[in-house]
Design a protein around this motif. Structure first.
Motif, short mmCIF file in Angstrom:
data_model
loop_
_atom_site.label_atom_id
_atom_site.label_comp_id
_atom_site.label_asym_id
_atom_site.label_seq_id
_atom_site.Cartn_x
_atom_site.Cartn_y
_atom_site.Cartn_z
N GLU A 10 0.86 -1.18 0.00
CA GLU A 10 0.00 0.00 0.00
C GLU A 10 0.89 1.22 0.00
O GLU A 10 1.84 1.30 0.79
CB GLU A 10 -0.89 0.03 1.24
N LYS A 17 3.19 7.26 2.65
CA LYS A 17 2.97 6.07 3.48
C LYS A 17 3.36 4.85 2.66
O LYS A 17 3.10 4.80 1.46
CB LYS A 17 1.50 5.98 3.89
N VAL A 59 3.29 0.52 3.22
CA VAL A 59 3.02 -0.69 4.00
C VAL A 59 3.27 -1.88 3.09
O VAL A 59 2.70 -1.94 1.99
CB VAL A 59 1.56 -0.73 4.53
N GLN A 99 3.53 -6.17 3.15
CA GLN A 99 3.38 -7.43 3.88
C GLN A 99 3.53 -8.58 2.91
O GLN A 99 2.92 -8.57 1.83
CB GLN A 99 2.03 -7.49 4.58
N HIS A 104 7.01 -7.74 7.29
CA HIS A 104 6.08 -6.62 7.47
C HIS A 104 6.90 -5.35 7.65
O HIS A 104 7.86 -5.32 8.40
CB HIS A 104 5.19 -6.83 8.69
N TYR A 105 6.51 -4.32 6.92
CA TYR A 105 7.13 -3.00 7.05
C TYR A 105 6.03 -1.96 6.96
O TYR A 105 5.12 -2.09 6.13
CB TYR A 105 8.16 -2.76 5.95
N GLU A 106 6.13 -0.93 7.80
CA GLU A 106 5.14 0.15 7.75
C GLU A 106 5.78 1.46 8.16
O GLU A 106 6.48 1.53 9.17
CB GLU A 106 3.98 -0.18 8.68
N SER A 107 5.55 2.49 7.36
CA SER A 107 5.97 3.85 7.69
C SER A 107 4.90 4.83 7.21
O SER A 107 4.42 4.73 6.09
CB SER A 107 7.30 4.21 7.03
N ASN A 108 4.54 5.76 8.09
CA ASN A 108 3.56 6.79 7.76
C ASN A 108 4.21 8.12 7.43
O ASN A 108 3.51 9.12 7.24
CB ASN A 108 2.58 6.97 8.92
#
Length: 156
Positions: free
Chosen positions: A85, A93, A95, A97, A109-113
């Motif tokens: 995403e 942003k 994301v 997975q 899993h990686y996520e940054s806003n």
């Protein structure tokens, strides 16, 4: 707008990646004076088989950084489901997975806003699937096939 990229892929269990880079997926700026991808899912050969890596790489401009590293071995020889995403922008942003389809085990899993998800001077950003690798150490490489299925692109 949020862009969602989803696909399945399978990498051979004896896959040989380059010491430099082997990209499986890229987000690339179009209309730029230089071609470094904004983000990649990349395999990289380590000093030993146990040190082979699966990386998420990010390059807001011309310098690429590894933002997540896992061992490559768990990604090999099985079908994987990938969900990416992206909100494109200077404060974007991202994301990512990746799960094993066999047992639903989450491998990455990686996520940054608050990550720069744009290339200055780009007309737009496009996805790119397939093997793209350095041939600097081509003696250590072999012909490879990666299987892709069910590619979906959605904009919310």
């Amino acid at each position: 707008s949020k862009f969602i990229y989803q696909w399945k892929f399978k990498i051979d269990k004896k896959f040989q990646s380059s010491k430099k880079f082997t990209h499986f997926f890229q987000l690339k700026g179009v209309g730029l004076p230089y071609g470094m991808p904004l983000m990649t899912l990349t395999a990289r050969k380590g000093a030993s088989e146990d040190l082979n890596r699966f990386e998420i790489r990010h390059a807001a401009q011309r310098k690429s950084n590894t933002i997540k590293v896992q061992k490559l071995q768990p990604f090999l020889g099985k079908w994987l489901q990938v969900n990416v995403e992206v909100n494109f922008g200077n404060k974007g942003k991202l994301v990512i997975q990746i799960t094993s389809m066999k047992d639903s085990n989450r491998l990455l899993h990686y996520e940054s806003n608050s990550i720069k998800m744009w290339k200055d001077y780009a007309d737009f950003i496009r996805p790119k699937w397939g093997i793209y690798r350095s041939l600097k150490y081509k003696d250590a490489l072999r012909d490879e096939a990666i299987y892709f299925a069910d590619i979906v692109i959605r904009v919310n």
